[in-house]
Structure formats: structure tokens, C-alpha cells
Design a protein around this motif. Structure first.
Motif, PDB file in Angstrom:
ATOM      1  N   HIS A   1      83.734 -33.626  61.768  1.00  0.00           N
ATOM      2  CA  HIS A   1      84.914 -33.948  60.883  1.00  0.00           C
ATOM      3  C   HIS A   1      86.245 -33.586  61.322  1.00  0.00           C
ATOM      4  O   HIS A   1      87.282 -34.010  60.854  1.00  0.00           O
TER       5      HIS A   1
ATOM      6  N   PRO B   1      75.366 -32.593  56.907  1.00  0.00           N
ATOM      7  CA  PRO B   1      75.658 -33.056  55.706  1.00  0.00           C
ATOM      8  C   PRO B   1      74.468 -32.438  54.641  1.00  0.00           C
ATOM      9  O   PRO B   1      73.096 -32.418  54.844  1.00  0.00           O
ATOM     10  N   SER B   2      75.081 -32.124  53.481  1.00  0.00           N
ATOM     11  CA  SER B   2      74.236 -31.598  52.257  1.00  0.00           C
ATOM     12  C   SER B   2      74.882 -31.810  51.108  1.00  0.00           C
ATOM     13  O   SER B   2      76.136 -31.674  50.742  1.00  0.00           O
TER      14      SER B   2
ATOM     15  N   SER C   1      74.371 -25.896  53.513  1.00  0.00           N
ATOM     16  CA  SER C   1      74.486 -26.392  54.743  1.00  0.00           C
ATOM     17  C   SER C   1      75.081 -25.689  55.903  1.00  0.00           C
ATOM     18  O   SER C   1      75.056 -24.214  55.544  1.00  0.00           O
TER      19      SER C   1
ATOM     20  N   GLU D   1      77.613 -33.505  61.500  1.00  0.00           N
ATOM     21  CA  GLU D   1      78.280 -34.581  61.443  1.00  0.00           C
ATOM     22  C   GLU D   1      79.986 -33.885  61.888  1.00  0.00           C
ATOM     23  O   GLU D   1      80.177 -32.717  61.534  1.00  0.00           O
TER      24      GLU D   1
END
Length: 164
Positions: free
Chosen positions: A78, A92-93, A99, A76
Motif C-alpha cells: 500500500h 489482508p485481514s 495481520s 498487499e
């Protein structure tokens, strides 16, 4: 005889490939040009992934929406910055210790020559006005975070690519 992009460190000369391999905080790293030619790497990245990365800065919305994919794994996004050209994010984790982060950077050098021989590739930078973009992709695992990995990548690029 090969012309290498190198730096003098004490009594030792090292090239960009050796310097990249010496960065222990990055899980994977690859430096490549807009044509997908790998200039230095600690891992193998598919040509199709490299092609996508060279276009990632073309559309903020598309890149943030789709994320960055490396070896079939989606990261992802950001953060997306046009200047300096940086894109970074994470897998994501629930537990950040499990992660992995990713950062894609783009810089421009004036021009460069790639010299090949004996199964090796070396970069020899020269100065012209072509404005060739060079990309760098790194991944990093906990305890390394973007707050350290991104500035470290920018420093590496200043030293080995932009100052050519």
C-alpha cells in the motif's frame, strides 16, 4: 582475526547481526545485497524470494499490483516510495491484530567487504565509489504498525549500513 562491522555501546561492542537480533518489534529481518548475499538475518529467506526483492524497486506498477511474497505468503503493497526507497504493506485481514506487516527498504553504501570464516559472515564496510545497494526486509505483527516499524528500520539502516 575477523574484521566486524560493530558499534561501541557502553562497555560492550556489538555487531550488526547482534543488533538486528536485538530488535524485538520485528518478527523477521534480513539485510542483503543486490546479489542476494545475506549480510545479517533473524530468519532464513529463500534465494528466489531475495532475487524478487532486489528487483521490486524497478517497477512501481508491477510491485503494487503483485504485492510482496515471502515464504509463499502475499503481502498487499500500500506504499511505494522511490526516495527514500521504501515499499511496505500488510497481509489482508478483517482483524488487524491477526495481520502482519512487511517493509522492504533499499539504501546505498559506498562499498563493503564480506568476510567469512568458522561458518560466520561479517560485514566490513569500506569507502569507494561503487554505490552498491543494500536491502533490508522486515515483518512485524500487531501491535507494531508501519508508523513505528518503518522509521525504526530507517534508523537501523542509518546506524548500521549508511554510516559505514
Amino acid at each position: 582475526e575477523f574484521r566486524r562491522r560493530h558499534r561501541q555501546l557502553g562497555n560492550h561492542q556489538i555487531d550488526m547481526q547482534a543488533a538486528l537480533a536485538g530488535v524485538r518489534d520485528w518478527s523477521r529481518a534480513v539485510i542483503f545485497d543486490a546479489n542476494g548475499s545475506v549480510l545479517a538475518a533473524t530468519t532464513t529467506v529463500s534465494p528466489s524470494d531475495l532475487a524478487v526483492f532486489t528487483n521490486a524497486f524497478n517497477s512501481r506498477d508491477a510491485t503494487v499490483g503483485a504485492g510482496l511474497n515471502l515464504d509463499g505468503v502475499n503481502y498487499e503493497v500500500h506504499r511505494f516510495y522511490d526516495e527514500p526507497a521504501l515499499i511496505y504493506g500488510r497481509i489482508p485481514s478483517v482483524d488487524p491484530r491477526e495481520s502482519e506487516g512487511i517493509c522492504l527498504a533499499k539504501v546505498k553504501i559506498l562499498s563493503f567487504d564480506v568476510v567469512q570464516g568458522f561458518g560466520l559472515t561479517f560485514v566490513q564496510a569500506i569507502h569507494t565509489s561503487s554505490g552498491q545497494p543494500i536491502f533490508a526486509l522486515i515483518t512485524y505483527k500487531f501491535p507494531n504498525l508501519s508508523a513505528k516499524a518503518v522509521p525504526d528500520l530507517q534508523t537501523f539502516l542509518r546506524q548500521w549500513v549508511e554510516s559505514a
